[in-house]
Design an enzyme around this catalytic site. Sequence first.
Site, PDB file in Angstrom:
ATOM      1  N   THR A 130      -7.293 -19.051 -29.659  1.00  0.00           N
ATOM      2  CA  THR A 130      -6.399 -19.991 -29.882  1.00  0.00           C
ATOM      3  C   THR A 130      -4.707 -19.958 -29.727  1.00  0.00           C
ATOM      4  O   THR A 130      -4.375 -18.741 -29.931  1.00  0.00           O
ATOM      5  CB  THR A 130      -6.654 -20.751 -31.137  1.00  0.00           C
ATOM      6  N   ASP A 131      -3.893 -20.850 -29.272  1.00  0.00           N
ATOM      7  CA  ASP A 131      -2.556 -20.670 -29.258  1.00  0.00           C
ATOM      8  C   ASP A 131      -1.845 -20.542 -30.588  1.00  0.00           C
ATOM      9  O   ASP A 131      -0.893 -20.209 -30.816  1.00  0.00           O
ATOM     10  CB  ASP A 131      -2.069 -22.023 -28.524  1.00  0.00           C
ATOM     11  N   GLU A 132      -2.801 -20.840 -31.557  1.00  0.00           N
ATOM     12  CA  GLU A 132      -2.247 -20.901 -33.030  1.00  0.00           C
ATOM     13  C   GLU A 132      -1.975 -19.459 -33.387  1.00  0.00           C
ATOM     14  O   GLU A 132      -1.008 -19.187 -34.444  1.00  0.00           O
ATOM     15  CB  GLU A 132      -3.170 -21.652 -33.772  1.00  0.00           C
ATOM     16  N   TYR A 170      -6.699 -19.698 -40.964  1.00  0.00           N
ATOM     17  CA  TYR A 170      -7.424 -19.842 -39.958  1.00  0.00           C
ATOM     18  C   TYR A 170      -6.529 -19.138 -38.526  1.00  0.00           C
ATOM     19  O   TYR A 170      -7.416 -18.021 -37.935  1.00  0.00           O
ATOM     20  CB  TYR A 170      -7.489 -21.309 -39.248  1.00  0.00           C
ATOM     21  N   LYS A 174      -7.978 -15.427 -36.692  1.00  0.00           N
ATOM     22  CA  LYS A 174      -8.209 -15.447 -35.294  1.00  0.00           C
ATOM     23  C   LYS A 174      -7.278 -14.547 -34.515  1.00  0.00           C
ATOM     24  O   LYS A 174      -7.978 -13.860 -33.665  1.00  0.00           O
ATOM     25  CB  LYS A 174      -7.922 -16.577 -34.643  1.00  0.00           C
TER      26      LYS A 174
HETATM   27  P1  NAD Z   1     -16.437 -25.924 -33.909  1.00  0.00           P
HETATM   28  O1  NAD Z   1     -15.933 -25.652 -35.476  1.00  0.00           O
HETATM   29  O2  NAD Z   1     -16.538 -27.220 -33.312  1.00  0.00           O
HETATM   30  O3  NAD Z   1     -17.597 -25.276 -33.675  1.00  0.00           O
HETATM   31  C1  NAD Z   1     -18.052 -23.906 -34.263  1.00  0.00           C
HETATM   32  C2  NAD Z   1     -19.249 -23.449 -33.900  1.00  0.00           C
HETATM   33  O4  NAD Z   1     -19.620 -22.037 -34.429  1.00  0.00           O
HETATM   34  C3  NAD Z   1     -20.414 -24.396 -34.848  1.00  0.00           C
HETATM   35  O5  NAD Z   1     -21.473 -24.615 -33.930  1.00  0.00           O
HETATM   36  C4  NAD Z   1     -20.807 -23.248 -35.706  1.00  0.00           C
HETATM   37  O6  NAD Z   1     -22.257 -23.684 -36.229  1.00  0.00           O
HETATM   38  C5  NAD Z   1     -20.746 -22.070 -34.986  1.00  0.00           C
HETATM   39  N1  NAD Z   1     -20.509 -20.930 -36.214  1.00  0.00           N
HETATM   40  C6  NAD Z   1     -19.743 -20.938 -37.174  1.00  0.00           C
HETATM   41  N2  NAD Z   1     -20.075 -19.926 -38.021  1.00  0.00           N
HETATM   42  C7  NAD Z   1     -20.939 -19.116 -37.368  1.00  0.00           C
HETATM   43  C8  NAD Z   1     -21.370 -17.684 -37.658  1.00  0.00           C
HETATM   44  N3  NAD Z   1     -21.241 -17.099 -38.476  1.00  0.00           N
HETATM   45  N4  NAD Z   1     -22.544 -17.398 -36.866  1.00  0.00           N
HETATM   46  C9  NAD Z   1     -22.773 -18.284 -35.777  1.00  0.00           C
HETATM   47  N5  NAD Z   1     -22.165 -19.249 -35.509  1.00  0.00           N
HETATM   48  C10 NAD Z   1     -21.464 -19.920 -36.119  1.00  0.00           C
HETATM   49  O7  NAD Z   1     -15.171 -25.211 -33.050  1.00  0.00           O
HETATM   50  P2  NAD Z   1     -14.534 -25.493 -31.806  1.00  0.00           P
HETATM   51  O8  NAD Z   1     -13.533 -26.470 -31.927  1.00  0.00           O
HETATM   52  O9  NAD Z   1     -15.620 -25.813 -30.769  1.00  0.00           O
HETATM   53  O10 NAD Z   1     -13.935 -24.145 -31.564  1.00  0.00           O
HETATM   54  C11 NAD Z   1     -14.859 -23.066 -30.840  1.00  0.00           C
HETATM   55  C12 NAD Z   1     -13.668 -21.736 -30.572  1.00  0.00           C
HETATM   56  O11 NAD Z   1     -12.604 -22.313 -29.693  1.00  0.00           O
HETATM   57  C13 NAD Z   1     -13.250 -21.314 -31.833  1.00  0.00           C
HETATM   58  O12 NAD Z   1     -13.381 -19.919 -31.823  1.00  0.00           O
HETATM   59  C14 NAD Z   1     -11.854 -21.778 -31.799  1.00  0.00           C
HETATM   60  O13 NAD Z   1     -11.156 -20.838 -32.656  1.00  0.00           O
HETATM   61  C15 NAD Z   1     -11.440 -21.609 -30.574  1.00  0.00           C
HETATM   62  N6  NAD Z   1     -10.351 -22.923 -30.288  1.00  0.00           N
HETATM   63  C16 NAD Z   1     -10.509 -24.221 -30.466  1.00  0.00           C
HETATM   64  C17 NAD Z   1      -9.669 -25.086 -29.917  1.00  0.00           C
HETATM   65  C18 NAD Z   1      -9.873 -26.490 -30.665  1.00  0.00           C
HETATM   66  O14 NAD Z   1      -8.859 -27.231 -30.274  1.00  0.00           O
HETATM   67  N7  NAD Z   1     -11.076 -27.106 -31.051  1.00  0.00           N
HETATM   68  C19 NAD Z   1      -8.645 -24.742 -29.380  1.00  0.00           C
HETATM   69  C20 NAD Z   1      -8.410 -23.388 -29.039  1.00  0.00           C
HETATM   70  C21 NAD Z   1      -9.268 -22.598 -29.579  1.00  0.00           C
HETATM   71  P1  TYD Z   2      -5.955 -30.799 -36.016  1.00  0.00           P
HETATM   72  O1  TYD Z   2      -6.809 -31.692 -35.159  1.00  0.00           O
HETATM   73  O2  TYD Z   2      -6.586 -30.405 -37.466  1.00  0.00           O
HETATM   74  O3  TYD Z   2      -5.633 -29.508 -35.376  1.00  0.00           O
HETATM   75  P2  TYD Z   2      -4.716 -28.275 -35.444  1.00  0.00           P
HETATM   76  O4  TYD Z   2      -4.054 -28.326 -37.116  1.00  0.00           O
HETATM   77  O5  TYD Z   2      -5.621 -26.957 -35.037  1.00  0.00           O
HETATM   78  O6  TYD Z   2      -3.498 -28.413 -34.519  1.00  0.00           O
HETATM   79  O7  TYD Z   2      -4.779 -31.274 -36.407  1.00  0.00           O
HETATM   80  C1  TYD Z   2      -3.857 -31.948 -35.190  1.00  0.00           C
HETATM   81  C2  TYD Z   2      -2.575 -32.429 -35.836  1.00  0.00           C
HETATM   82  O8  TYD Z   2      -2.753 -33.545 -36.470  1.00  0.00           O
HETATM   83  C3  TYD Z   2      -1.734 -31.241 -36.884  1.00  0.00           C
HETATM   84  O9  TYD Z   2      -0.500 -31.397 -36.594  1.00  0.00           O
HETATM   85  C4  TYD Z   2      -2.427 -31.950 -38.169  1.00  0.00           C
HETATM   86  C5  TYD Z   2      -2.317 -33.385 -37.876  1.00  0.00           C
HETATM   87  N1  TYD Z   2      -3.476 -34.182 -38.709  1.00  0.00           N
HETATM   88  C6  TYD Z   2      -2.735 -35.129 -39.568  1.00  0.00           C
HETATM   89  O10 TYD Z   2      -1.711 -35.577 -39.467  1.00  0.00           O
HETATM   90  N2  TYD Z   2      -3.755 -35.896 -40.260  1.00  0.00           N
HETATM   91  C7  TYD Z   2      -5.147 -35.496 -40.394  1.00  0.00           C
HETATM   92  O11 TYD Z   2      -5.939 -36.141 -41.194  1.00  0.00           O
HETATM   93  C8  TYD Z   2      -5.512 -34.591 -39.399  1.00  0.00           C
HETATM   94  C9  TYD Z   2      -6.825 -33.997 -39.552  1.00  0.00           C
HETATM   95  C10 TYD Z   2      -4.717 -33.775 -38.527  1.00  0.00           C
END
Ligand code: NAD
Ligand code: TYD
Length: 364
Positions: A130-132, A170, A174
């Site tokens: 992630t970019d975070e 988080y 990561k």
């Molecule tokens: P999500 O939370 O929707 O899904 C996570 C998945 O991992 C779920 O299916 C869960 O069951 C599985 N999981 C969790 N713990 C596990 C374990 N111990 N063993 C096996 N499976 C397990 O997450 P997402 O939003 O799809 O993100 C996927 C990846 O992409 C993550 O690594 C996250 O850090 C990265 N990412 C997400 C975003 C975003 O905006 N959602 C952006 C950048 C990177």
């Molecule tokens: P989120 O979807 O949790 O992603 P991330 O924290 O990984 O960027 O949140 C996106 C943005 O929205 C973040 O700045 C937090 C804000 N946010 C709210 O203001 N209210 C909410 O209920 C949630 C879930 C997020």
Amino acid sequence: MNIMITGGAGFIGNHVVRLFVNKYPQHRIVCADKLTYAGNLANLADVEHRENYCFEHVDICDFDSIVALMRKHNIDGIIHLAAESHVDRSIKDPFTFAQTNVMGTLSLLQAANMCWQGNYEGKRFYHISTDEVYGALQMDNPQGGNEPGGGPWGTAFFTEQTPYHPHSPYSAAKASSDHFVRAFHDTYGMPTLISNCSNNYGPYQFPEKLIPLFINNIRHRRPLPVYGKGENVRDWLFVEDHARAIDLIFHEGRVGDTYNIGGFNEWKNIDLIKVLIRTVDRLLGRADGEDDNLITFVTDRAGHDMRYAIDSRKLKTELGWQPSLQFEEGIERTVKWYLENQAWMDNITSGEYMKYYQEMYANR
Ligand code: NAD
Ligand code: TYD
């Protein structure tokens, strides 16, 4: 290839699984997922009977089971998405994040090392990050506007050279997992790849994250809890564009390298929320502005990162990737999808989907 996609039942994972199953009938796709609260097999219903697909219920932290699974399927490619992914949960329960994101990643790396035994010909370990991990950027342009070479809200971007500076449990977990992946490349010569992506949006996102949570709340006329003043900025990318980037990097990325993925699409939360309200109201035939009063400012998230903005020019220049969708089109598709798939949403918000798993795996 036999490709294991961890976290394939989650939000981004299901889009990656679908893309690979459809695009590569010659590859075997093994979705390996623990099915935590964030995993949902309903996300994969359309591919579950495909010949080149199978599901394995496994915890990535369970080293022996991962080794057994890799041997059973003769895995030569890993795309690692499994993680705990929600910042608010990480603030309440950092241990689980360290366990899954750090120890789980290490367990996968060590399993791959053991199974591949230094024979890395044709092998790939691709870690999705992630970019975070880069921390937070300044809002040096708080009124908005486009500085030459900068984004609407600030001049700096995260590049692949930006030092890591995570703030939340988080992002700290990561970041740690990214370091382990690089260490396995540098120490054992493992053919690793890493990409760091900005915020994703689109179908099948768990409704704890901003966009699906707020779409559902607007529909039901529930309050929209905006953290702080809603001034924080995020760079949003449509999830299918992320999946396309993952496909490209997996097949053509330079081993040992890192790629940033982003949309050059920065939005202040409050402006994005107003777009969501307008879009949901229009699609439901409600009057414009009717639901603006749902916006409710609440206590800010602890350590809330101000601004994320990704510079993804390397991916464009080296591998030719760029986002395919304009944000307006992506949001329209996303809102429509959630409104048309209320049963999917209700199954989650009622907890029904977890009961299904509990019964399915009760006697294992
Ligand atoms: P999500 O939370 O929707 O899904 C996570 C998945 O991992 C779920 O299916 C869960 O069951 C599985 N999981 C969790 N713990 C596990 C374990 N111990 N063993 C096996 N499976 C397990 O997450 P997402 O939003 O799809 O993100 C996927 C990846 O992409 C993550 O690594 C996250 O850090 C990265 N990412 C997400 C975003 C975003 O905006 N959602 C952006 C950048 C990177
Ligand atoms: P989120 O979807 O949790 O992603 P991330 O924290 O990984 O960027 O949140 C996106 C943005 O929205 C973040 O700045 C937090 C804000 N946010 C709210 O203001 N209210 C909410 O209920 C949630 C879930 C997020």
